[in-house]
Design an enzyme around this catalytic site. Structure first.
Site, PDB file in Angstrom:
ATOM      1  N   GLY A 187      -5.977  -5.420   1.433  1.00 26.83           N
ATOM      2  CA  GLY A 187      -4.585  -5.274   1.863  1.00 26.83           C
ATOM      3  C   GLY A 187      -3.909  -6.610   2.134  1.00 26.83           C
ATOM      4  O   GLY A 187      -2.821  -6.887   1.621  1.00 26.83           O
ATOM      5  N   LYS A 224     -11.703  -9.806   9.240  1.00 26.23           N
ATOM      6  CA  LYS A 224     -12.597  -8.688   9.556  1.00 26.23           C
ATOM      7  C   LYS A 224     -14.040  -9.159   9.370  1.00 26.23           C
ATOM      8  O   LYS A 224     -14.749  -8.732   8.457  1.00 26.23           O
ATOM      9  CB  LYS A 224     -12.311  -7.507   8.645  1.00 26.23           C
ATOM     10  CG  LYS A 224     -11.021  -6.768   8.980  1.00 26.23           C
ATOM     11  CD  LYS A 224     -10.869  -5.576   8.061  1.00 26.23           C
ATOM     12  CE  LYS A 224      -9.568  -4.842   8.280  1.00 26.23           C
ATOM     13  NZ  LYS A 224      -9.374  -3.773   7.299  1.00 26.23           N
ATOM     14  N   ARG A 263       0.824  -1.212   0.000  1.00 26.60           N
ATOM     15  CA  ARG A 263       0.000   0.000   0.000  1.00 26.60           C
ATOM     16  C   ARG A 263       0.859   1.263   0.000  1.00 26.60           C
ATOM     17  O   ARG A 263       0.461   2.284  -0.552  1.00 26.60           O
ATOM     18  CB  ARG A 263      -0.944   0.001   1.205  1.00 26.60           C
ATOM     19  CG  ARG A 263      -2.217  -0.771   0.920  1.00 26.60           C
ATOM     20  CD  ARG A 263      -3.208  -0.680   2.049  1.00 26.60           C
ATOM     21  NE  ARG A 263      -4.509  -1.158   1.606  1.00 26.60           N
ATOM     22  CZ  ARG A 263      -5.483  -1.519   2.427  1.00 26.60           C
ATOM     23  NH1 ARG A 263      -5.323  -1.466   3.729  1.00 26.60           N
ATOM     24  NH2 ARG A 263      -6.627  -1.938   1.944  1.00 26.60           N
ATOM     25  N   GLY A 287     -12.773  -3.849   1.812  1.00 28.01           N
ATOM     26  CA  GLY A 287     -14.192  -3.592   2.054  1.00 28.01           C
ATOM     27  C   GLY A 287     -14.828  -2.757   0.949  1.00 28.01           C
ATOM     28  O   GLY A 287     -15.936  -3.054   0.490  1.00 28.01           O
TER      29      GLY A 287
END
Ligand code: 3PG
Ligand code: MG
Length: 398
Positions: free
Chosen positions: A354, A199, A38, A377
């Site tokens: 990520g 998540k 990133r 997301g």
């Protein structure tokens, strides 16, 4: 989707303070960045503004500190990495707004960079608070959103700030949105989705909508533990989310009515702790002291079959605790198989997230996919057909 407000490439930015909202939410272990993807991705963007002689003010979040200062989630280590990659001075501000920070933003020379501390250290960020966003906007003269991966969050540094400062959609953000829209709108069936990662709470709801659009859904990673438990198996000490039974029941039922195949692991790799030996087990053999940390061989074979059947594959979320090699086998094999079919069988493959990008890099498959988005997301929500709040505020004639 409306047209996005783009920054005029010829605009004179000499000595102008440009706030760049980027996503430096990198995987960390014990205060060290474990994957720089990133950061590397935003280097050319920052360089572009450096070359235009702007004063570049960077805003990002890291992790989920929930509005409190958490030293382990400081962006300071990222400033050092950025400085090396950019080969130009990167200053760091311990506070994200206020007179001291505004002064710093003015004081840096044109072509220099100022990284602000983790914006999620302030609770007002996630509540999208007006007064906070207004203060934040004072650290710059214009605002550019280059954080597609954060644009599904109605947070102050993504949404409200745009109301207080001249704001634009960054070039990379626009490209990413257009690319994903283009690839998914013409997606050839069967379309399959592999969803994993840890998540859980933010992804489990998305599944309910995805089942309507997919021919198969494969659930792996910590996400799958919820399903394994729901089916009555012991998951020992594994990560899972409480009170999700109704949602899971709903997903299973929706899969049936929508004719969407639902694949969950049938064997797993467990260990008593991260340090101890990894063991392959069928679901009925998992003990109270076990932690599920990867998928097993027969699950991998089942996923191979789904990949072979598919014309389009979407992947978000690793299959296991990939940070440790012994639990990254499932993710590696998925990455390799998708790469192989993309090359030889004309499979359209899109990956996002990520951790997913980190896993793909680790397995040497970063050139093997049709498209890789760093967004997780946001990528999933765009696939769902949702309007992302951070994108909406940058549309022209809003
Ligand atoms: C991501 O990692 O997907 C983005 O940085 C957004 O992070 P979040 O899921 O914690 O909002
Ligand atoms: Mg995310």
């Amino acid at each position: 989707m409306g047209k996005l407000k783009a920054l005029d490439e010829n605009l004179n930015l000499n000595n102008k303070r440009v706030i760049l909202r980027i996503d430096l939410n990198v995987p960390m272990q014990e205060g060290k960045v474990t994957d720089e993807s990133r950061i590397k991705k935003v280097v050319p963007i920052i360089k572009k503004f450096i070359n235009k002689k702007a004063k570049v003010i960077l805003i990002s979040h890291l992790g989920r500190p929930k509005g409190k200062i958490d030293e382990k989630l400081s962006l300071k280590p990222v400033a050092t990495i950025l400085e090396n990659l950019l080969n130009s001075k990167v200053y760091f501000a311990n506070e994200s707004y206020g007179s001291v920070t505004v002064e710093k933003s003015n004081k840096i020379k044109s072509g220099e960079v100022l990284l602000l501390e983790n914006i999620r250290f302030y609770k007002e960020e996630e509540t999208n608070e007006k007064a906070f966003a207004k203060e934040l906007s004072k650290v710059g003269d214009i605002y550019v959103n280059e954080a597609f991966s954060c644009s599904h969050r109605a947070h102050a540094s993504v949404c409200e700030i745009t109301k207080h400062i001249d704001s634009y959609a960054g070039k990379l953000l626009s490209e990413e949105v257009n690319m994903i829209n283009m690839l998914t709108s013409k997606a050839e069936k069967p379309v399959s989705c592999i969803i994993g990662g840890s998540k859980i709470s933010t992804k489990i709801g998305i599944l309910t909508n995805l089942v309507k659009r997919m021919q198969s859904i494969v659930i792996v990673g910590a996400m799958a533990n919820n399903f394994i438990k729901y089916k009555g198996h012991n998951i020992g000490k594994s990560l899972f989310e409480k009170n999700q039974e109704n949602l899971i029941k709903d997903i299973i039922e929706k899969c049936k009515t929508n004719n969407c195949k639902l694949i969950i692991p049938e064997d797993v790799i467990v260990a008593q702790s991260y340090e101890s030996e990894a063991k392959l087990k069928s679901l009925d053999k998992v003990k109270d002291s076990d932690m599920i940390l990867d998928i097993g061989e027969s699950t991998i074979n089942k996923i191979y079959k789904i990949i072979d059947e598919s014309k389009t594959i979407l992947w978000n979320g690793p299959a296991g605790y990939f940070e440790l090699d012994k639990f990254s086998v499932g993710s590696n094999k998925i990455a390799k198989k998708i790469t192989e079919n993309t090359k030889n069988k004309n499979l359209t493959s899109i990956a996002g997230g990520g951790d997913t990008v980190a896993v793909i890099n680790k397995s040497g498959c970063s050139n093997g996919f049709t498209y890789i988005s760093t967004a997780g997301g946001a990528f999933l929500e765009l696939l769902e057909g949702k309007i992302l709040p951070g994108i909406k505020v940058l549309e022209i004639n809003e």
